[in-house]
Design a protein around this motif. Structure first.
Motif, PDB file in Angstrom:
ATOM      1  N   ALA A 295      -1.731   9.939  -7.464  1.00  0.00           N
ATOM      2  CA  ALA A 295      -3.019   9.529  -6.895  1.00  0.00           C
ATOM      3  C   ALA A 295      -3.992   9.117  -7.999  1.00  0.00           C
ATOM      4  N   LYS A 296      -3.991   9.849  -9.112  1.00  0.00           N
ATOM      5  CA  LYS A 296      -4.863   9.520 -10.237  1.00  0.00           C
ATOM      6  C   LYS A 296      -4.482   8.163 -10.826  1.00  0.00           C
ATOM      7  N   LEU A 297      -3.189   7.895 -10.975  1.00  0.00           N
ATOM      8  CA  LEU A 297      -2.740   6.610 -11.519  1.00  0.00           C
ATOM      9  C   LEU A 297      -3.146   5.461 -10.601  1.00  0.00           C
ATOM     10  N   ASN A 298      -3.046   5.674  -9.301  1.00  0.00           N
ATOM     11  CA  ASN A 298      -3.461   4.629  -8.363  1.00  0.00           C
ATOM     12  C   ASN A 298      -4.961   4.364  -8.446  1.00  0.00           C
ATOM     13  N   GLU A 299      -5.734   5.403  -8.706  1.00  0.00           N
ATOM     14  CA  GLU A 299      -7.174   5.215  -8.908  1.00  0.00           C
ATOM     15  C   GLU A 299      -7.438   4.373 -10.154  1.00  0.00           C
ATOM     16  N   ILE A 300      -6.713   4.662 -11.219  1.00  0.00           N
ATOM     17  CA  ILE A 300      -6.883   3.915 -12.467  1.00  0.00           C
ATOM     18  C   ILE A 300      -6.517   2.450 -12.256  1.00  0.00           C
ATOM     19  N   ILE A 301      -5.394   2.205 -11.595  1.00  0.00           N
ATOM     20  CA  ILE A 301      -4.942   0.837 -11.348  1.00  0.00           C
ATOM     21  C   ILE A 301      -5.918   0.095 -10.437  1.00  0.00           C
ATOM     22  N   ALA A 302      -6.402   0.786  -9.411  1.00  0.00           N
ATOM     23  CA  ALA A 302      -7.360   0.155  -8.497  1.00  0.00           C
ATOM     24  C   ALA A 302      -8.651  -0.227  -9.223  1.00  0.00           C
ATOM     25  N   GLY A 303      -8.956   0.472 -10.305  1.00  0.00           N
ATOM     26  CA  GLY A 303     -10.166   0.188 -11.054  1.00  0.00           C
ATOM     27  C   GLY A 303     -10.068  -1.029 -11.965  1.00  0.00           C
ATOM     28  N   ILE A 304      -8.872  -1.615 -12.055  1.00  0.00           N
ATOM     29  CA  ILE A 304      -8.689  -2.843 -12.842  1.00  0.00           C
ATOM     30  C   ILE A 304      -8.859  -4.023 -11.888  1.00  0.00           C
ATOM     31  N   SER A 305      -9.933  -4.755 -12.035  1.00  0.00           N
ATOM     32  CA  SER A 305     -10.229  -5.838 -11.094  1.00  0.00           C
ATOM     33  C   SER A 305      -9.222  -6.972 -11.206  1.00  0.00           C
ATOM     34  N   GLU A 306      -9.169  -7.794 -10.179  1.00  0.00           N
ATOM     35  CA  GLU A 306      -8.272  -8.957 -10.204  1.00  0.00           C
ATOM     36  C   GLU A 306      -8.619  -9.873 -11.375  1.00  0.00           C
ATOM     37  N   ALA A 307      -9.908 -10.034 -11.619  1.00  0.00           N
ATOM     38  CA  ALA A 307     -10.337 -10.886 -12.733  1.00  0.00           C
ATOM     39  C   ALA A 307      -9.844 -10.322 -14.062  1.00  0.00           C
ATOM     40  N   ASP A 308      -9.930  -8.998 -14.227  1.00  0.00           N
ATOM     41  CA  ASP A 308      -9.458  -8.373 -15.458  1.00  0.00           C
ATOM     42  C   ASP A 308      -7.942  -8.519 -15.599  1.00  0.00           C
ATOM     43  N   ARG A 309      -7.220  -8.370 -14.493  1.00  0.00           N
ATOM     44  CA  ARG A 309      -5.757  -8.512 -14.540  1.00  0.00           C
ATOM     45  C   ARG A 309      -5.375  -9.916 -14.993  1.00  0.00           C
ATOM     46  N   LEU A 310      -6.053 -10.888 -14.434  1.00  0.00           N
ATOM     47  CA  LEU A 310      -5.773 -12.276 -14.816  1.00  0.00           C
ATOM     48  C   LEU A 310      -6.128 -12.535 -16.274  1.00  0.00           C
ATOM     49  N   SER A 311      -7.241 -11.980 -16.711  1.00  0.00           N
ATOM     50  CA  SER A 311      -7.669 -12.166 -18.093  1.00  0.00           C
ATOM     51  C   SER A 311      -6.682 -11.520 -19.066  1.00  0.00           C
ATOM     52  N   ILE A 312      -6.237 -10.307 -18.738  1.00  0.00           N
ATOM     53  CA  ILE A 312      -5.259  -9.618 -19.580  1.00  0.00           C
ATOM     54  C   ILE A 312      -3.956 -10.397 -19.638  1.00  0.00           C
ATOM     55  N   TRP A 313      -3.524 -10.891 -18.476  1.00  0.00           N
ATOM     56  CA  TRP A 313      -2.285 -11.670 -18.415  1.00  0.00           C
ATOM     57  C   TRP A 313      -2.392 -12.928 -19.284  1.00  0.00           C
ATOM     58  N   GLN A 314      -3.500 -13.628 -19.149  1.00  0.00           N
ATOM     59  CA  GLN A 314      -3.676 -14.863 -19.910  1.00  0.00           C
ATOM     60  C   GLN A 314      -3.693 -14.582 -21.408  1.00  0.00           C
ATOM     61  N   ASP A 315      -4.358 -13.508 -21.798  1.00  0.00           N
ATOM     62  CA  ASP A 315      -4.388 -13.143 -23.220  1.00  0.00           C
ATOM     63  C   ASP A 315      -2.978 -12.848 -23.729  1.00  0.00           C
ATOM     64  N   CYS A 316      -2.185 -12.181 -22.922  1.00  0.00           N
ATOM     65  CA  CYS A 316      -0.809 -11.873 -23.329  1.00  0.00           C
ATOM     66  C   CYS A 316       0.017 -13.151 -23.461  1.00  0.00           C
ATOM     67  N   MET A 317      -0.182 -14.083 -22.558  1.00  0.00           N
ATOM     68  CA  MET A 317       0.554 -15.350 -22.642  1.00  0.00           C
ATOM     69  C   MET A 317       0.167 -16.129 -23.895  1.00  0.00           C
ATOM     70  N   ASP A 318      -1.102 -16.041 -24.263  1.00  0.00           N
ATOM     71  CA  ASP A 318      -1.573 -16.800 -25.419  1.00  0.00           C
ATOM     72  C   ASP A 318      -1.016 -16.275 -26.734  1.00  0.00           C
ATOM     73  N   ARG A 319      -0.712 -14.987 -26.805  1.00  0.00           N
ATOM     74  CA  ARG A 319      -0.269 -14.410 -28.087  1.00  0.00           C
ATOM     75  C   ARG A 319       1.201 -13.993 -28.110  1.00  0.00           C
ATOM     76  N   GLN A 320       1.933 -14.187 -27.000  1.00  0.00           N
ATOM     77  CA  GLN A 320       3.337 -13.778 -27.001  1.00  0.00           C
ATOM     78  C   GLN A 320       4.133 -14.544 -28.056  1.00  0.00           C
ATOM     79  N   PRO A 321       5.214 -13.970 -28.545  1.00  0.00           N
ATOM     80  CA  PRO A 321       5.935 -14.567 -29.676  1.00  0.00           C
ATOM     81  C   PRO A 321       6.606 -15.881 -29.327  1.00  0.00           C
ATOM     82  N   ALA A 322       6.689 -16.758 -30.338  1.00  0.00           N
ATOM     83  CA  ALA A 322       7.338 -18.057 -30.167  1.00  0.00           C
ATOM     84  C   ALA A 322       8.840 -17.915 -30.320  1.00  0.00           C
TER      85      ALA A 322
END
Length: 302
Positions: free
Chosen positions: A275-302
């Protein structure tokens, strides 16, 4: 395996999903992980104690199981940075990626320090049950079978399985799964990408391979006619391999349930922690998830 479809299982289990638009892909891999410790009586006892104390592991170090070879979800690097965590069982190595960023947020909320434990994808659930790791954050989706051994959180990103072929393939203009009648198709071991292949009529289902890079090697080397792949990771795959293309399947003519959510998992019996983990995950907004994903794509190894 039960007869529940993945989507039906998600509904019945109360696991929620969040649709996330487009993303990119680039593979990354590193030295093989050192062997994890074998199961011991103390591991089992420790897992039971965790369930009773409402904490993960020792409450100080969060051992996060992952491949560290599945960019942009997780990959291995040689240098530490603000976005990495140490890989406990590979000397001098660090893990980065989307799963790592979510694991860092979970660890911070729990007041713990995260470390990655690198292993093959298929070994993750058993390692969790055996107490070798505290949590799985590895691009893993909940299934009815996996849920018999571990408890899964709500998804922290959602993907979809697609089919990829060579541009000049005789299957390039396919519009339905039945167009792949007799085709040779390859997917990743122990994942939906492999499970769904059997829905193709008269398919030549190749023995799955351990990692995404090996799947890509299969289509590039002519080992197979088609591969199953991540929709979110597709754009960068096509950028790096312009000889490949996504197969555009008509509505209702593709896989019965291509949805592929990313869920964290912990050992069973830790309802308070789940239940605590679900609270933590729910606290990550859709905008933040997208931003984190995009940042990971930008720096992933070639």
């Amino acid at each position: 395996m039960t007869d529940l479809t993945r989507r039906s299982f998600l509904r019945l289990s109360g696991v929620s999903t969040l649709t996330v638009a487009g993303a990119t892909f680039l593979t990354g891999c590193g030295p093989a992980a050192q062997s994890t410790n074998t199961t011991t009586a103390s591991n089992t006892a420790g897992a039971k104690e965790e369930a009773n104390t409402g904490q993960l592991g020792d409450g100080k170090t969060l051992r996060v199981g992952m491949e560290a070879a599945y960019a942009p979800y997780n990959w291995q690097v040689e240098s530490a940075s603000d976005t990495t965590i140490p890989i406990e069982n590979v000397s001098g190595a660090y893990a980065d990626g989307y799963d790592v960023q979510i694991a860092k947020k979970i660890a911070e909320a729990l007041g713990m320090e995260p470390v990655a434990v690198k292993m093959e994808f298929g070994a993750l659930v058993d390692s969790l049950v055996n107490g070798q790791i505290d949590i799985i954050c590895a691009g893993m989706s909940v299934t009815a079978e996996r849920a018999q051994s571990a408890d899964f959180t709500d998804s922290y990103i959602d993907d979809e399985v697609v089919m990829v072929v060579k541009q000049d393939s005789k299957y390039a203009s396919a519009t339905k799964l039945s167009d792949f009648n007799g085709a040779t198709v390859l997917g990743q071991k122990d994942t939906f990408y492999d499970d769904l292949i059997d829905e193709i009529p008269n398919v030549n289902h190749l023995t799955p391979v351990a990692t995404v890079p090996l799947v890509v090697d299969g289509i590039e080397n002519g080992t197979c006619d088609a591969i199953t792949f991540s929709s979110m990771s597709l754009p960068n795959l096509l950028q790096n391999y312009p000889d490949l293309k996504k197969v555009e399947l008509e509505s209702g003519q593709g896989f019965s349930d291509p949805g592929n959510p990313d869920n964290a998992a912990i050992a069973k019996g830790q309802d308070q922690m789940l239940a605590k983990l679900n609270e933590i995950i729910a606290g990550i907004s859709e905008a933040d998830r997208l931003s984190i994903w995009q940042d990971c794509m930008d720096r992933q190894p070639a």
